[in-house]
Design a protein around this motif. Structure first.
Motif, PDB file in Angstrom:
ATOM      1  N   ARG A 115       0.889  -1.155  -0.065  1.00 31.04           N
ATOM      2  CA  ARG A 115       0.106   0.209   0.014  1.00 31.04           C
ATOM      3  C   ARG A 115       0.913   1.294  -0.073  1.00 31.04           C
ATOM      4  NH1 ARG A 115      -1.473   2.937   4.264  1.00 31.04           N
ATOM      5  NH2 ARG A 115      -0.997   1.379   5.874  1.00 31.04           N
ATOM      6  N   VAL A 116       1.755   1.333   0.799  1.00 36.19           N
ATOM      7  CA  VAL A 116       2.777   2.824   1.076  1.00 36.19           C
ATOM      8  C   VAL A 116       3.684   2.711  -0.295  1.00 36.19           C
ATOM      9  CG1 VAL A 116       2.538   2.631   3.514  1.00 36.19           C
ATOM     10  CG2 VAL A 116       4.380   1.449   2.281  1.00 36.19           C
ATOM     11  N   ASN A 117       3.985   1.651  -0.804  1.00 36.69           N
ATOM     12  CA  ASN A 117       4.720   1.675  -2.175  1.00 36.69           C
ATOM     13  C   ASN A 117       4.016   2.391  -3.341  1.00 36.69           C
ATOM     14  OD1 ASN A 117       6.862   0.613  -0.870  1.00 36.69           O
ATOM     15  ND2 ASN A 117       6.901  -1.315  -2.040  1.00 36.69           N
ATOM     16  N   ALA A 118       2.586   1.911  -3.284  1.00 37.24           N
ATOM     17  CA  ALA A 118       1.451   2.436  -4.359  1.00 37.24           C
ATOM     18  C   ALA A 118       1.407   3.901  -4.012  1.00 37.24           C
ATOM     19  CB  ALA A 118       0.430   1.898  -4.187  1.00 37.24           C
ATOM     20  N   GLU A 119       1.498   4.432  -2.920  1.00 35.96           N
ATOM     21  CA  GLU A 119       1.366   5.883  -2.435  1.00 35.96           C
ATOM     22  C   GLU A 119       2.522   6.659  -2.987  1.00 35.96           C
ATOM     23  OE1 GLU A 119       0.817   6.166   1.845  1.00 35.96           O
ATOM     24  OE2 GLU A 119      -1.202   5.013   2.027  1.00 35.96           O
ATOM     25  N   LEU A 120       3.800   6.008  -2.913  1.00 32.42           N
ATOM     26  CA  LEU A 120       5.025   6.852  -3.084  1.00 32.42           C
ATOM     27  C   LEU A 120       4.890   7.003  -4.803  1.00 32.42           C
ATOM     28  CD1 LEU A 120       7.652   5.145  -1.088  1.00 32.42           C
ATOM     29  CD2 LEU A 120       6.917   7.507  -1.015  1.00 32.42           C
ATOM     30  N   VAL A 121       4.290   5.884  -5.504  1.00 31.73           N
ATOM     31  CA  VAL A 121       4.116   6.028  -7.065  1.00 31.73           C
ATOM     32  C   VAL A 121       3.140   7.010  -7.400  1.00 31.73           C
ATOM     33  CG1 VAL A 121       3.375   4.905  -9.007  1.00 31.73           C
ATOM     34  CG2 VAL A 121       4.819   3.552  -7.297  1.00 31.73           C
ATOM     35  N   ARG A 122       1.965   7.170  -6.518  1.00 33.21           N
ATOM     36  CA  ARG A 122       1.063   8.250  -6.936  1.00 33.21           C
ATOM     37  C   ARG A 122       1.623   9.655  -6.627  1.00 33.21           C
ATOM     38  NH1 ARG A 122      -2.494   4.231  -4.798  1.00 33.21           N
ATOM     39  NH2 ARG A 122      -2.384   5.373  -2.581  1.00 33.21           N
ATOM     40  N   GLU A 123       2.430   9.832  -5.492  1.00 30.72           N
ATOM     41  CA  GLU A 123       3.086  10.765  -5.369  1.00 30.72           C
ATOM     42  C   GLU A 123       4.089  11.423  -6.190  1.00 30.72           C
ATOM     43  OE1 GLU A 123       3.537  11.571  -0.789  1.00 30.72           O
ATOM     44  OE2 GLU A 123       2.280   9.915  -0.575  1.00 30.72           O
ATOM     45  N   GLY A 124       4.480  10.716  -7.206  1.00 31.35           N
ATOM     46  CA  GLY A 124       5.344  11.145  -7.906  1.00 31.35           C
ATOM     47  C   GLY A 124       6.770  10.903  -7.923  1.00 31.35           C
ATOM     48  N   VAL A 125       7.215  10.061  -6.795  1.00 27.78           N
ATOM     49  CA  VAL A 125       8.810  10.176  -6.427  1.00 27.78           C
ATOM     50  C   VAL A 125       9.437   9.634  -7.806  1.00 27.78           C
ATOM     51  CG1 VAL A 125       8.347   9.621  -4.274  1.00 27.78           C
ATOM     52  CG2 VAL A 125       8.517   7.534  -5.729  1.00 27.78           C
ATOM     53  N   ALA A 126      10.603  10.132  -8.062  1.00 29.91           N
ATOM     54  CA  ALA A 126      11.626   9.897  -8.954  1.00 29.91           C
ATOM     55  C   ALA A 126      12.573   8.477  -8.749  1.00 29.91           C
ATOM     56  CB  ALA A 126      12.727  10.980  -9.299  1.00 29.91           C
ATOM     57  N   ALA A 127      12.705   8.229  -7.482  1.00 32.86           N
ATOM     58  CA  ALA A 127      13.139   7.054  -6.824  1.00 32.86           C
ATOM     59  C   ALA A 127      12.791   6.743  -5.535  1.00 32.86           C
ATOM     60  CB  ALA A 127      14.808   7.001  -6.989  1.00 32.86           C
ATOM     61  N   VAL A 128      13.219   5.582  -4.990  1.00 28.67           N
ATOM     62  CA  VAL A 128      12.918   5.125  -3.787  1.00 28.67           C
ATOM     63  C   VAL A 128      14.227   4.398  -2.684  1.00 28.67           C
ATOM     64  CG1 VAL A 128      11.596   3.427  -2.345  1.00 28.67           C
ATOM     65  CG2 VAL A 128      10.480   4.654  -3.986  1.00 28.67           C
ATOM     66  N   ILE A 129      14.417   4.927  -1.722  1.00 27.32           N
ATOM     67  CA  ILE A 129      15.425   4.105  -0.850  1.00 27.32           C
ATOM     68  C   ILE A 129      14.512   3.442   0.007  1.00 27.32           C
ATOM     69  CG2 ILE A 129      17.119   4.690   0.852  1.00 27.32           C
ATOM     70  CD1 ILE A 129      17.279   7.508  -0.466  1.00 27.32           C
TER      71      ILE A 129
END
Length: 402
Positions: A115-129
């Motif tokens: 769920r939180v990964n999908a939230e990061l995608v929707r928030e438009g992150v360029a990359a994830v740590i």
């Protein structure tokens, strides 16, 4: 001639618009003015758009286990990343754009991780740590793969994700490397008869490590006395579990669990034997506050760490001082790994600002500078860095070697 016709004839409008040179010139002049006005507006709009784009921050996500038994791992990792972002922004950001860090807690729950990964995608992150726990990385990785978003994990070490050509990278070696290092440490210290206890709630880490250690230890002529598993989510009774390890018959015990559970298991072992060596896979337990909580129970615990807390590397010394000033405590191994993971992403972003090409930019980097020295990356994004063997002696780190 009617009233309307007389008015038109008198005004001369009918005559001037009949196609003579003066009417033609005025029409062309009007069209030119309109054309230049449109061009001016387009240029102004473009300049405004470019200016806004330059000011818009680069969004980078952090996702890890910030609560629960492995919360120490995630919090320290997040703090390391936070320090890296603040240092970068103080220097002007990435190509003039500041970095905005968006933090999520996966609560070490697979459903929450997705769920939180999908939230990061929707928030438009360029990359994830992230993630900071192997099982959460495995649970949520498909979300980022589908979106083509690069993920760099500070501390996920599952062997299941090694050697894959995907969006996943990391700055911590796979379990296979750590497990064999533990086996080599046991050989060097004369620890031949070993019992193993591990938590099945993070199987991507613990079960994997246990299997690789067992196989390597047996090949070298060692003996596995007992293997005991438990589920940390079901209130395990560690005193009973430790008794089943046959402590009087072993030369050492390997514990593969969270820092908190490792501390509790070590306390039960010390009740039966104050001197038996304990090999720990919980790197986070090596941080100062947890060792102080463990007290004498931590005596003799041996860690294989990707970080040397006594390093004199200039970059690490400066980081340690900045971390103390910012958070009021010493950095842990997870803090260093979080900082290194952020630096890998930032270095790639400076080379390639387009998130769609960030994966290729990282793959083109065969090495980059970590806080304690260069880190080499294989073609699949798995790292090679120096490991440090540390034993707790009188409450202090005793470096046994690398």
């Amino acid at each position: 001639m009617g009233i309307t016709e007389r008015a038109v004839h008198k005004s001369g409008f009918h005559k001037r618009s009949s196609g003579g040179p003066r009417g033609v010139n005025r029409g062309r002049f009007g069209r030119r003015c309109l054309c230049w006005q449109v061009i001016f507006l387009l240029v102004a709009a473009l300049a405004l758009f470019v200016g806004c784009s330059r000011q818009e921050p680069v969004k980078v996500g952090f996702v890890g286990t910030l609560t629960g038994k492995n919360g120490d791992l995630g919090v320290a990792g997040r703090d390391g990343v936070t320090l890296a972002v603040e240092a970068l922004n103080a220097q002007g950001g990435i190509n003039g754009r500041k970095v905005q860090l968006i933090v999520k807690d996966d609560a070490q729950d697979p459903a929450v991780a997705v769920r939180v990964n999908a939230e990061l995608v929707r928030e438009g992150v360029a990359a994830v740590i992230g993630h900071t726990v192997s099982s959460m990385t495995k649970a949520g990785l498909a979300v980022f793969e589908k979106s083509g978003i690069v993920v760099v994990s500070p501390t996920s070490s599952t062997t299941d994700l090694a050697g894959r050509d995907d969006v996943f990278f990391r700055v911590m070696e796979p379990n296979s490397f750590f497990a064999r290092h533990h086996a080599e440490t046991a050989r060097r210290l004369g620890i031949r008869r070993v019992s193993v206890i591990y938590d099945i709630n993070n199987p991507a880490y613990t079960v994997d490590m246990s299997r690789i250690f067992r196989d390597d230890h047996l090949r070298s002529g060692g003996t596995i006395v007992r293997e005991v598993s438990f589920d940390s989510t079901k209130a395990p009774v560690f005193s009973r579990l430790v008794k089943s390890l046959h402590i009087p018959a072993v030369d050492g015990v390997l514990i593969l669990a969270s820092s908190v559970d490792t501390m509790q298991i070590a306390q039960q072992i010390r009740k039966l034997s104050p001197t038996v060596p304990i090999l720990s896979g919980a790197c986070g337990l090596a941080q100062r506050d947890l060792l102080q909580m463990a007290g004498k129970s931590s005596e003799g615990i041996i860690f294989t760490l990707p970080v040397n807390s006594q390093s004199t590397a200039p970059a690490y010394v400066a980081f340690r001082e900045a971390y103390r000033n910012r958070f009021g405590t010493d950095p842990t191994f997870s803090s260093v790994m979080g900082y290194d993971a952020a630096q890998l992403i930032f270095a790639a972003m400076k080379k390639e600002p387009d998130p769609r090409r960030l994966r290729d930019a990282i793959k083109s980097m065969s090495r980059f500078e970590g806080l304690q020295g260069p880190i080499e990356l294989d073609p699949f994004g798995d790292p090679h860095r120096s490991l440090c063997v540390v034993r707790i002696r009188d409450g202090r780190d005793e470096v046994l070697g690398e």
